[in-house]
Design an enzyme around this catalytic site. Structure first.
Site, PDB file in Angstrom:
ATOM      1  N   GLU A  25       3.634   4.123  -0.380  1.00 33.29           N
ATOM      2  CA  GLU A  25       4.460   4.594  -1.500  1.00 33.29           C
ATOM      3  C   GLU A  25       5.378   5.700  -1.013  1.00 33.29           C
ATOM      4  O   GLU A  25       5.178   6.247   0.079  1.00 33.29           O
ATOM      5  CB  GLU A  25       3.545   5.134  -2.612  1.00 33.29           C
ATOM      6  CG  GLU A  25       2.634   4.064  -3.190  1.00 33.29           C
ATOM      7  CD  GLU A  25       1.806   4.563  -4.363  1.00 33.29           C
ATOM      8  OE1 GLU A  25       1.899   5.763  -4.697  1.00 33.29           O
ATOM      9  OE2 GLU A  25       1.078   3.733  -4.934  1.00 33.29           O
ATOM     10  N   GLY A  33      19.419  -0.512  34.285  1.00 34.39           N
ATOM     11  CA  GLY A  33      20.493   0.465  34.475  1.00 34.39           C
ATOM     12  C   GLY A  33      21.473   0.391  33.314  1.00 34.39           C
ATOM     13  O   GLY A  33      21.072   0.169  32.163  1.00 34.39           O
ATOM     14  N   GLY A  34      22.749   0.519  33.620  1.00 38.55           N
ATOM     15  CA  GLY A  34      23.773   0.507  32.572  1.00 38.55           C
ATOM     16  C   GLY A  34      23.707  -0.752  31.725  1.00 38.55           C
ATOM     17  O   GLY A  34      23.914  -0.713  30.511  1.00 38.55           O
ATOM     18  N   LEU A  37       0.843  -1.196   0.000  1.00 41.60           N
ATOM     19  CA  LEU A  37       0.000   0.000   0.000  1.00 41.60           C
ATOM     20  C   LEU A  37       0.883   1.253   0.000  1.00 41.60           C
ATOM     21  O   LEU A  37       0.747   2.129  -0.866  1.00 41.60           O
ATOM     22  CB  LEU A  37      -0.912  -0.022   1.243  1.00 41.60           C
ATOM     23  CG  LEU A  37      -1.756   1.221   1.519  1.00 41.60           C
ATOM     24  CD1 LEU A  37      -2.762   1.467   0.400  1.00 41.60           C
ATOM     25  CD2 LEU A  37      -2.526   1.065   2.855  1.00 41.60           C
ATOM     26  N   ILE A  69      15.302  -0.205  34.531  1.00 42.58           N
ATOM     27  CA  ILE A  69      15.508  -1.137  35.643  1.00 42.58           C
ATOM     28  C   ILE A  69      16.852  -1.850  35.501  1.00 42.58           C
ATOM     29  O   ILE A  69      17.554  -2.089  36.478  1.00 42.58           O
ATOM     30  CB  ILE A  69      14.334  -2.143  35.724  1.00 42.58           C
ATOM     31  CG1 ILE A  69      13.079  -1.412  36.207  1.00 42.58           C
ATOM     32  CG2 ILE A  69      14.674  -3.320  36.631  1.00 42.58           C
ATOM     33  CD1 ILE A  69      11.788  -2.193  36.057  1.00 42.58           C
ATOM     34  N   GLU A  99       1.530   0.057  10.139  1.00 40.76           N
ATOM     35  CA  GLU A  99       0.098  -0.263  10.110  1.00 40.76           C
ATOM     36  C   GLU A  99      -0.723   0.857  10.769  1.00 40.76           C
ATOM     37  O   GLU A  99      -1.665   0.611  11.520  1.00 40.76           O
ATOM     38  CB  GLU A  99      -0.176  -1.641  10.713  1.00 40.76           C
ATOM     39  CG  GLU A  99       0.498  -2.741   9.890  1.00 40.76           C
ATOM     40  CD  GLU A  99      -0.116  -4.121  10.071  1.00 40.76           C
ATOM     41  OE1 GLU A  99      -1.285  -4.224  10.463  1.00 40.76           O
ATOM     42  OE2 GLU A  99       0.591  -5.104   9.788  1.00 40.76           O
ATOM     43  N   THR A 106       7.099  -5.074   3.542  1.00 42.69           N
ATOM     44  CA  THR A 106       7.623  -6.177   4.356  1.00 42.69           C
ATOM     45  C   THR A 106       7.582  -7.500   3.585  1.00 42.69           C
ATOM     46  O   THR A 106       6.567  -7.820   2.972  1.00 42.69           O
ATOM     47  CB  THR A 106       6.807  -6.306   5.653  1.00 42.69           C
ATOM     48  OG1 THR A 106       6.852  -5.050   6.330  1.00 42.69           O
ATOM     49  CG2 THR A 106       7.381  -7.376   6.563  1.00 42.69           C
TER      50      THR A 106
END
Lengths: 249, 392
Positions: B128, B344-345, B126, B342, B368, B159
């Site tokens: 373009e 962290g690094g 679909l 959570i 979509e 896809t």
């Protein structure tokens, strides 16, 4: 050749087992159940025999509560042709199971019974051997390789000392070990087809077996918690601990 | 009204997919990330399992799941890296559904059995270069010439187009009508002369998925390849919108799967990682991050399940589908962000899956239908309600 594959419904191998507070067994209420992994290997082997043209029909048998039907359906989805459900308590002992299987074998007339070497719940490792004895059949246990011959089979067994290869005449009971094969995933279309395959339901009495209790479970306990490790400062301290605490030297 | 498969069989199907995801897909994530390809062996296993045919009716060899069941199964698969779902996603969703919903009997008989097994794969074309959110502004032209149509134009970010057997392609058949009217949908085999598939795009995330540009130069297809036949000439945009309505619920399921995974990863890390002498899960500020994520996931699940159930009952659900897609994908973005926080690094390091999840899920708020397009759809439905004098 007809092949019979007994399959057991057990606590799923991914579930962390918990012991009941009253020490009578392990918790099975609201716990995920699935087919004993060794039995899955047995089903896979039977399906491969059928694909190779050696087996003509695969019958999956389960002895246990009504829900064992789901376990049979899994076997049917993997490629078994029909099922037999013997409705019984979940904790029928190996000898009673073997007697019921004997009655089914006499009725069905398979040339090969493929079993898991043991169930992962009680680890009894007895049913296949007992069935062979009751039938007066040869047995091949802990199979990691099976080669079908005319009227017999070469079975490689995993034993303590290494691998042993034996030839057993058919009919026979074969118990399978982990390395025999890698069971397939039942495909979604086959899961749907399995719904249409027949399952006969019967009771132990229909087979003329009274599942009497011969064993008494005294108690079931959790394994001892593993103690955390510790660091030692010197070799002398290590030797001292090995000698006086662990008492191993 | 779509009932799908019976409850007991569905439980086995869901369990089979869950197990396949945990045992086969998740362990292969690193390889996909490094090679930018889903291994051929796994693609074959997905075909053998039947994943390509999840939504294709049983009479054509598919599994025939209802949309509610599709949501549950896709949420399982989408716990693994999104690339895996993408391999069969276009066959289950936007690539095949145009034929399922509006195809002629001949088109269904010819293509659906092959799409169900994965022998054939379909892409939805679909977008373009100059028609993204403004899909009605597409310029690809299809001109009738006797019993054929000649198609010229270009498509973008399509896809699976480099491996697709067919394209479900939207082209303008009436140049005098601007916008959505005057567009038709076609089934175009990719081996038709005049089709050129470009090199795969290089993307921020979702490595292992393939999107490519397509150019069409004098591509000639039989007129019978118009989806729905002559009866649906100039109605292709409606087909596309029906496909996308369903697709939005599928997208919500995708977001739910990735949200569950991000929460599982973050929770396991928080329960293990020690700072200030104890597990960081004991700290209330970390608990707040976890709790917000859990609540948002639950809301996403409720919305997707409700919208899917309504769809299965035959209700029109443009507003619910847009709400579910917008909320679940936006929530997933926040949940992935909190998971990184959570960690962290460590969350910024490629060796932990949350780094990949953070990049991968960004696309879900765009493809979509962007979040902004969903907002417009929702508001449009609300204004219709107001104009009709209806109250909630």
């Amino acid at each position: 050749m007809k092949v019979l594959v007994p399959v057991k419904r057990v606590v799923d191998y991914n579930v962390k087992i918990r012991v009941k507070p009253d020490q009578t067994g392990v918790e099975t209420a609201n716990v995920k159940m699935s087919m004993n992994p060794f039995d899955e290997i047995a089903v896979e082997q039977a399906v491969r025999l059928k694909e190779a043209g050696t087996a003509t029909e695969i019958v999956a048998v389960s002895i246990g509560p009504t829900q064992s039907q789901e376990t049979i359906r899994t076997a049917l989805a993997m490629g078994a042709d029909r099922g037999i459900l013997v409705e019984a308590d979940a904790d029928v002992e190996p000898l009673a199971i073997a007697k019921m299987l004997k009655a089914i074998v006499e009725k069905e007339g398979p040339e090969l019974v493929l079993l898991g070497k043991q169930a992962i719940d009680d680890d009894s490792n007895q049913t296949g051997q007992m069935l062979a004895a009751l039938m007066g059949w040869p047995q091949a246990t802990f199979a990691s390789k099976v080669e079908m011959k005319d009227g017999s089979m070469d079975v490689t067994r995993e034993v303590d000392g290494g691998l042993e290869t034996i030839n057993v005449k058919l009919p026979a009971a074969l118990t399978v070990d982990l390395r025999l094969n890698e069971p397939r995933y039942a495909s979604l279309p086959n899961i749907m087809k399995a719904k249409k395959k027949p399952i006969d339901t019967m009771s132990p009495a229909d087979l003329g077996v009274e599942p009497a209790k011969r064993l008494e479970v005294l108690k079931v306990v959790e394994p001892e918690k593993r103690q955390g490790g510790a660091k030692v400062e010197s070799v002398a301290e290590l030797v001292d601990k090995l000698k006086n605490e662990a008492k191993v030297i | 009204m779509t009932s799908g498969v019976d409850t007991e069989t569905f439980a086995q199907i869901q369990e089979a997919v869950r197990r396949f995801t945990m045992e086969r897909l998740i362990p292969a994530e690193r390889e996909v990330e490094e090679t930018d390809t889903v291994p051929a062996a796994i693609v074959q296993e997905m075909k053998d399992l039947g994943l390509f045919g999840l939504s294709i009716p049983q009479e054509f060899g598919g599994v025939g799941l209802s949309l509610s069941q599709e949501v549950a199964v896709i949420a399982e698969v989408a716990q693994a890296a999104l690339a895996f779902r993408s391999v069969f996603g276009t066959n289950v969703g936007i690539g095949s559904q145009g034929i399922v919903i509006d195809g002629t009997d001949e088109q269904k008989a010819e293509w659906l059995p092959k799409l169900a097994t994965g022998e054939a794969t379909a892409s939805f074309a679909l977008t373009e270069p100059d028609a993204g959110s403004d899909a009605g502004g597409l310029r690809t032209r299809a001109v009738r010439d006797g019993d054929t149509y000649v198609i010229n134009g270009a498509k973008r970010y399509i896809t699976n187009s480099d491996s697709a057997t067919i394209l479900c392609l939207m082209a303008r058949t009436d140049p005098d009508r601007k916008g959505a009217a005057g567009i038709s949908a076609f089934i175009i085999p990719t081996d038709t002369p005049g089709i050129t598939i470009g090199k795969p795009d290089k993307k921020m995330g979702q490595r292992g998925t393939r999107t490519c540009d397509i150019t069409l130069a004098d591509v000639r297809v039989p007129a019978a390849n118009m989806i729905g036949g002559d009866a649906l000439v100039n109605q292709g945009f409606k087909t596309a919108m029906k496909v996308l309505d369903r697709g939005r619920i599928h997208m919500s399921a995708l977001a739910i799967g990735q949200s569950r995974r991000a929460i599982n990863e973050a929770l396991a890390y928080a329960a293990d990682r020690k700072q200030f002498g104890q597990e960081i899960a004991n700290f209330q500020l970390v608990q707040a991050l976890l709790a917000d994520s859990q609540a948002e996931l639950y809301a996403s699940e409720c919305m997707a399940n409700d919208a899917a159930a309504r769809f299965d009952r035959g209700e029109a659900i443009p507003q619910q589908a847009a709400c579910a897609k917008m909320f679940a994908t936006e929530a997933c973005g926040r949940i992935a962000d909190r998971a990184v926080q959570i960690f962290g690094g460590a969350g910024y390091m490629v060796e932990y899956p949350v780094e990949r999840i953070y990049r991968d899920v960004r696309l879900m708020r765009i493809y979509e239908g962007t979040t902004q397009i969903q907002q417009l759809i929702i508001a449009k439905q609300m204004l219709k309600r107001q104009a009709a004098g209806e109250k909630l």
